[in-house]
Design a protein around this motif. Sequence first.
Motif, PDB file in Angstrom:
ATOM      1  N   VAL A  47      -0.064  45.554  41.495  1.00  0.00           N
ATOM      2  CA  VAL A  47      -0.823  44.358  41.083  1.00  0.00           C
ATOM      3  C   VAL A  47      -0.059  43.067  41.345  1.00  0.00           C
ATOM      4  CG1 VAL A  47      -2.289  45.532  39.408  1.00  0.00           C
ATOM      5  CG2 VAL A  47      -0.161  44.499  38.642  1.00  0.00           C
ATOM      6  N   GLU A  48       1.249  43.156  41.460  1.00  0.00           N
ATOM      7  CA  GLU A  48       2.031  41.960  41.778  1.00  0.00           C
ATOM      8  C   GLU A  48       1.613  41.406  43.146  1.00  0.00           C
ATOM      9  OE1 GLU A  48       6.634  40.572  41.373  1.00  0.00           O
ATOM     10  OE2 GLU A  48       6.280  42.410  42.529  1.00  0.00           O
ATOM     11  N   LYS A  49       1.258  42.289  44.073  1.00  0.00           N
ATOM     12  CA  LYS A  49       0.803  41.857  45.404  1.00  0.00           C
ATOM     13  C   LYS A  49      -0.438  40.978  45.327  1.00  0.00           C
ATOM     14  CE  LYS A  49      -0.227  45.268  47.875  1.00  0.00           C
ATOM     15  NZ  LYS A  49      -0.519  46.321  48.843  1.00  0.00           N
ATOM     16  N   PHE A  50      -1.247  41.180  44.297  1.00  0.00           N
ATOM     17  CA  PHE A  50      -2.505  40.449  44.151  1.00  0.00           C
ATOM     18  C   PHE A  50      -2.394  39.315  43.123  1.00  0.00           C
ATOM     19  CE2 PHE A  50      -3.732  45.059  44.725  1.00  0.00           C
ATOM     20  CZ  PHE A  50      -3.917  44.968  46.095  1.00  0.00           C
ATOM     21  N   ASP A  51      -1.153  38.962  42.748  1.00  0.00           N
ATOM     22  CA  ASP A  51      -0.943  37.975  41.685  1.00  0.00           C
ATOM     23  C   ASP A  51      -1.720  38.364  40.432  1.00  0.00           C
ATOM     24  OD1 ASP A  51       0.781  36.328  43.163  1.00  0.00           O
ATOM     25  OD2 ASP A  51      -0.916  35.325  44.124  1.00  0.00           O
ATOM     26  N   LEU A  63      -1.189  41.558  30.895  1.00  0.00           N
ATOM     27  CA  LEU A  63      -2.440  41.920  31.529  1.00  0.00           C
ATOM     28  C   LEU A  63      -2.166  42.244  32.990  1.00  0.00           C
ATOM     29  CD1 LEU A  63      -5.614  41.880  31.352  1.00  0.00           C
ATOM     30  CD2 LEU A  63      -5.453  39.505  32.122  1.00  0.00           C
ATOM     31  N   PHE A  64      -2.628  43.423  33.451  1.00  0.00           N
ATOM     32  CA  PHE A  64      -2.630  43.779  34.867  1.00  0.00           C
ATOM     33  C   PHE A  64      -4.089  43.759  35.303  1.00  0.00           C
ATOM     34  CE2 PHE A  64       1.373  46.716  35.389  1.00  0.00           C
ATOM     35  CZ  PHE A  64       2.195  45.664  35.038  1.00  0.00           C
ATOM     36  N   TYR A  65      -4.389  42.986  36.350  1.00  0.00           N
ATOM     37  CA  TYR A  65      -5.762  42.881  36.813  1.00  0.00           C
ATOM     38  C   TYR A  65      -5.772  42.593  38.313  1.00  0.00           C
ATOM     39  CZ  TYR A  65      -4.953  37.861  36.915  1.00  0.00           C
ATOM     40  OH  TYR A  65      -4.447  36.624  37.206  1.00  0.00           O
ATOM     41  N   TYR A  66      -6.939  42.705  38.902  1.00  0.00           N
ATOM     42  CA  TYR A  66      -7.104  42.307  40.299  1.00  0.00           C
ATOM     43  C   TYR A  66      -8.577  42.020  40.559  1.00  0.00           C
ATOM     44  CZ  TYR A  66      -8.229  47.308  40.778  1.00  0.00           C
ATOM     45  OH  TYR A  66      -8.754  48.569  40.628  1.00  0.00           O
ATOM     46  N   LEU A  67      -8.824  41.271  41.615  1.00  0.00           N
ATOM     47  CA  LEU A  67     -10.193  41.078  42.093  1.00  0.00           C
ATOM     48  C   LEU A  67     -10.534  42.298  42.927  1.00  0.00           C
ATOM     49  CD1 LEU A  67     -10.166  37.356  43.282  1.00  0.00           C
ATOM     50  CD2 LEU A  67     -10.541  38.273  40.997  1.00  0.00           C
ATOM     51  N   ASN A  68     -11.695  42.848  42.714  1.00  0.00           N
ATOM     52  CA  ASN A  68     -12.071  44.039  43.462  1.00  0.00           C
ATOM     53  C   ASN A  68     -12.011  43.799  44.968  1.00  0.00           C
ATOM     54  OD1 ASN A  68     -13.038  46.810  43.510  1.00  0.00           O
ATOM     55  ND2 ASN A  68     -14.899  45.916  44.363  1.00  0.00           N
ATOM     56  N   SER A  69     -12.386  42.585  45.399  1.00  0.00           N
ATOM     57  CA  SER A  69     -12.364  42.270  46.828  1.00  0.00           C
ATOM     58  C   SER A  69     -10.947  42.221  47.398  1.00  0.00           C
ATOM     59  CB  SER A  69     -13.057  40.930  47.089  1.00  0.00           C
ATOM     60  OG  SER A  69     -12.385  39.892  46.398  1.00  0.00           O
ATOM     61  N   GLN A  70      -9.940  42.026  46.543  1.00  0.00           N
ATOM     62  CA  GLN A  70      -8.542  41.975  46.989  1.00  0.00           C
ATOM     63  C   GLN A  70      -7.915  43.359  47.090  1.00  0.00           C
ATOM     64  OE1 GLN A  70      -6.626  39.816  43.806  1.00  0.00           O
ATOM     65  NE2 GLN A  70      -6.192  38.114  45.169  1.00  0.00           N
ATOM     66  N   ILE A 115     -13.637  40.858  38.510  1.00  0.00           N
ATOM     67  CA  ILE A 115     -12.259  40.967  38.045  1.00  0.00           C
ATOM     68  C   ILE A 115     -12.157  42.308  37.338  1.00  0.00           C
ATOM     69  CG2 ILE A 115     -10.472  40.015  36.539  1.00  0.00           C
ATOM     70  CD1 ILE A 115     -12.024  37.282  36.810  1.00  0.00           C
ATOM     71  N   TYR A 116     -11.207  43.118  37.774  1.00  0.00           N
ATOM     72  CA  TYR A 116     -11.011  44.420  37.137  1.00  0.00           C
ATOM     73  C   TYR A 116      -9.727  44.393  36.313  1.00  0.00           C
ATOM     74  CZ  TYR A 116     -10.232  49.307  36.279  1.00  0.00           C
ATOM     75  OH  TYR A 116     -10.008  50.500  35.641  1.00  0.00           O
ATOM     76  N   VAL A 117      -9.862  44.684  35.033  1.00  0.00           N
ATOM     77  CA  VAL A 117      -8.697  44.761  34.153  1.00  0.00           C
ATOM     78  C   VAL A 117      -8.204  46.197  34.175  1.00  0.00           C
ATOM     79  CG1 VAL A 117      -7.863  44.535  31.792  1.00  0.00           C
ATOM     80  CG2 VAL A 117      -9.478  42.861  32.709  1.00  0.00           C
ATOM     81  N   TRP A 118      -6.967  46.365  34.668  1.00  0.00           N
ATOM     82  CA  TRP A 118      -6.397  47.702  34.790  1.00  0.00           C
ATOM     83  C   TRP A 118      -5.624  48.074  33.530  1.00  0.00           C
ATOM     84  CZ3 TRP A 118      -2.470  49.223  39.181  1.00  0.00           C
ATOM     85  CH2 TRP A 118      -2.329  50.600  39.217  1.00  0.00           C
ATOM     86  N   LEU A 142     -10.281  32.456  34.148  1.00  0.00           N
ATOM     87  CA  LEU A 142     -10.320  32.933  35.527  1.00  0.00           C
ATOM     88  C   LEU A 142     -11.742  33.347  35.909  1.00  0.00           C
ATOM     89  CD1 LEU A 142      -8.503  33.621  38.006  1.00  0.00           C
ATOM     90  CD2 LEU A 142      -8.258  35.908  37.020  1.00  0.00           C
ATOM     91  N   SER A 143     -12.412  34.045  35.009  1.00  0.00           N
ATOM     92  CA  SER A 143     -13.787  34.472  35.238  1.00  0.00           C
ATOM     93  C   SER A 143     -14.697  33.265  35.465  1.00  0.00           C
ATOM     94  CB  SER A 143     -14.286  35.284  34.036  1.00  0.00           C
ATOM     95  OG  SER A 143     -15.656  35.561  34.135  1.00  0.00           O
ATOM     96  N   LYS A 144     -14.534  32.248  34.651  1.00  0.00           N
ATOM     97  CA  LYS A 144     -15.364  31.042  34.772  1.00  0.00           C
ATOM     98  C   LYS A 144     -15.050  30.287  36.068  1.00  0.00           C
ATOM     99  CE  LYS A 144     -16.695  26.869  32.315  1.00  0.00           C
ATOM    100  NZ  LYS A 144     -16.510  26.068  31.117  1.00  0.00           N
TER     101      LYS A 144
END
Length: 192
Positions: A47-51, A63-70, A115-118, A142-144
């Motif tokens: 997740v660090e790769k995707f900020d 929080l570890f998360y990513y955009l699904n498109s990323q 946004i996917y929360v892992w 971020l969502s907004k």
Amino acid sequence: MNKSDRDIIISIVSNAFEQNPRAQAMMKKKNPARSVRLMTEYAYDLVEKFDGIYLSKDKTTVLFYYLNSQYRRGLVDYLKYGMMFLKAIRPSQFFPTLKREKYIKSLRLDYPDYIYVWVLGSVPDSTSIRGLADIRDHLFGLSKTLQLPILIETTVEKVLKLYKYVGFELYHKWDDHDAGINVWFLQREVKE
């Protein structure tokens, strides 16, 4: 992230994995602390790769998360995943885990992007809600800003209650009889 923040994050997320029934179901029983550490370091690096790492200002919640498109894994990511899997996951859980993860992904709502929360983790026995409020504000902001919904799953009932309290809606529950766990699927639409 600096080294000291990385250590704090690894510690908090390791605790979250230790408390997670889904992680427990697949983890090697011999030296579980090592398995948890390997899983946590793999998740951190990915997740660090995707900020996609956010540490609360008071350093109690992560929080570890990513955009699904990323979310794209390259050859190196698959090699790291394979090494982590061999060292941390029970061999008997290899195919059931892959099958379970594929099925879980198929149950996610079909948004063009989200946004996917892992992982969400907090310092154990922390009585402060400041960190959770900071995480909530970051994630909802971020969502907004991106105009994207948020999707999350949990296998921990008390975490389910927390998510519902802050505005997530349950859209599916799966009883994974093979692993002996429940998986709750939640979403939060974009709010103005």
